[in-house]
Scaffold this motif. Sequence first.
Motif, PDB file in Angstrom:
ATOM      1  N   THR A 111       0.797  -1.290  -0.144  1.00 41.98           N
ATOM      2  CA  THR A 111       0.114   0.037  -0.189  1.00 41.98           C
ATOM      3  C   THR A 111       1.077   1.311  -0.105  1.00 41.98           C
ATOM      4  O   THR A 111       2.004   1.227   0.121  1.00 41.98           O
ATOM      5  CB  THR A 111      -0.871  -0.097   1.299  1.00 41.98           C
ATOM      6  N   ARG A 132      -4.962  11.087   6.108  1.00 44.42           N
ATOM      7  CA  ARG A 132      -4.253  10.343   5.363  1.00 44.42           C
ATOM      8  C   ARG A 132      -5.291   9.487   4.409  1.00 44.42           C
ATOM      9  O   ARG A 132      -6.265   8.979   4.835  1.00 44.42           O
ATOM     10  CB  ARG A 132      -3.397   9.164   6.503  1.00 44.42           C
ATOM     11  N   GLN A 161      -5.277   6.045   1.785  1.00 43.24           N
ATOM     12  CA  GLN A 161      -4.429   4.669   1.270  1.00 43.24           C
ATOM     13  C   GLN A 161      -4.849   4.318   0.205  1.00 43.24           C
ATOM     14  O   GLN A 161      -5.809   4.050  -0.270  1.00 43.24           O
ATOM     15  CB  GLN A 161      -4.932   3.563   2.404  1.00 43.24           C
ATOM     16  N   THR A 214       0.684   5.328   1.452  1.00 41.56           N
ATOM     17  CA  THR A 214       0.117   6.257   2.369  1.00 41.56           C
ATOM     18  C   THR A 214       0.407   7.464   1.872  1.00 41.56           C
ATOM     19  O   THR A 214       1.517   8.321   1.921  1.00 41.56           O
ATOM     20  CB  THR A 214       0.701   6.249   3.675  1.00 41.56           C
TER      21      THR A 214
END
Length: 429
Positions: A292, A303, A305, A294
Amino acid sequence: MFKRFCSQAFGTINVAVGFFSLAAIVVGAITVFGSAGLLCLDKAGVKTIPEKRIQQTLQLGMGFTLLGSVGFVSATVAAACIASISGALDEEESVTSSYTNSVVFELSESTPTQDNTDSLYLYQIMRITGCRHLDNKLIVGRVEDESSRKVVVYDLLDSDSQDSLMELFDLGYDEDKLISKAFSSQNPNPNHAIREFVDFYRPQLEFKSSCEEFSSFNLETCVGCRNFHGADKIVCGIHPYGWEQDDNCPDWQSNQRRQKVYFPFEREEVISQLNCSIQPNQVSLLKNDDGTLTLWDDYTNRRFQFLWSGVLLDDFDKLLELDEYARLLDYIQYFSVRTVIEFDYSLKVDEFAQQLQGIATVKISDSGINVRVNYCPKLNIHIERQYRFRFDGIPLYPYESIVPQSLKYNYNLGTLVEWLKVNQARVRL
C-alpha cells in the motif's frame, strides 16, 4: 462447490446404508434368537414347525446379521473418509471478511492458472488464525475477487524463502515481522513467484552477506542496475561504496538481462518524483511494505491509503471534492495545486456558542477550540465528549472514534457545529 455437493450426497447415501444395515442386524438377531428358541423346543419334544424350516430360518437370520454387520462396518469406514474429505474442503474455507463476502483459501496446485504476461499479481506473506490446517503457518498468497467471495491462492512458505525474505526486508530473526510484507510478480503460482522475487535480489543479497557496509537501502537502490559489480567489496565503478544519499541513485540503469515488472507506484524513484510536486503543499507520499501507499496531508492531519497500483482503498479516508473512483494521480494533481486559505475561527466562538446554547459549550484553550457535549445515545446515559480543533477549524484528531459517521469524510469545526444543530435531540448539557 461441486466437491462439497458430492461430499454431501455421498454422506446422505452413507447414512441410508448405515440405517438399513442396522435394521438388517436387528432383524437378523431377532430371527436367530427366535429360531434358536424353536430348536430348543423341538429338542424338548414340543413340535411347532418342521425342523428343516427352522434351520432355514436360522440360516436366513445369520445371513441378515452378517450382511448388516458388513454394511455397518463399511458405512463407518465411509463416514471416516467423508470426514477426511470435509476436513480437506474446510482447509479452503475461512471466516467471513469485513464484507458480507466469504474468504476462501485454495492451494495453488488445486487452482488452474495460465501464464499471462499481461497480469501482475500482488503477493503477501500471511499467517491465518482460526483455520485448523493453516493455523500458525506462514503462507504466501494473492487475493482474487469473485462475485460472491474472495479467493486467496496460496502456498506454504518454505524455510529457505523465509530466511531470504527476512534478510531482504532486514527483519533479523523475528518471523512475525514478515507478516503482511508484499511483493509483485507476473507469475500466478505463489511458490514460483517468491523464488523469482528472491532470485531477482540474489546478487545484492550475496554481496550484502559479505559486505556489512552494504545496507538494505543500498540493496533496494542497486537491485536491477546494470552497473552493479558486487565483488571485492565494490558496489559499482561509479559508486564504489554505494549511493549514500537519501534520494534515488542518478546513475541507476536497467539491466536488460534482469528485468522485473512493477506496479505503477511500486518503485521508490516514482514515489520521489510524485513527492516533488506535492511536498511544497505539506503533503507527502510514503510507500509501505504491505503493498500500500499512504498519502499524508500534514496540513489537515488526514491520510489516504492506496494500493501500489494506485487504487484508493475503500475502508480509508477519501476526498469528497474528487470523483468516487479517483485514483492516486487524481489526488496528486489535487494536492499539487491546492491553495490553503486559513480562517481564524476564534473570532466566531461567541457566535457558535450562541447557536449551540443548550446543546454544547464552545471554549478557547491554549491549543485551539474545544467543543464539549453530553452525548445521550439512549436519552438516559450521559457521556461527555470533547471535540478539539485548531484555530483554523481543522480537527486535531480527525480519526477519533467519537467523530460522527456522517462527517467521516468532511469533519471540521464548521461541519460539526451544523451536525450538532441538526442532531440536538441526541445531545444535551
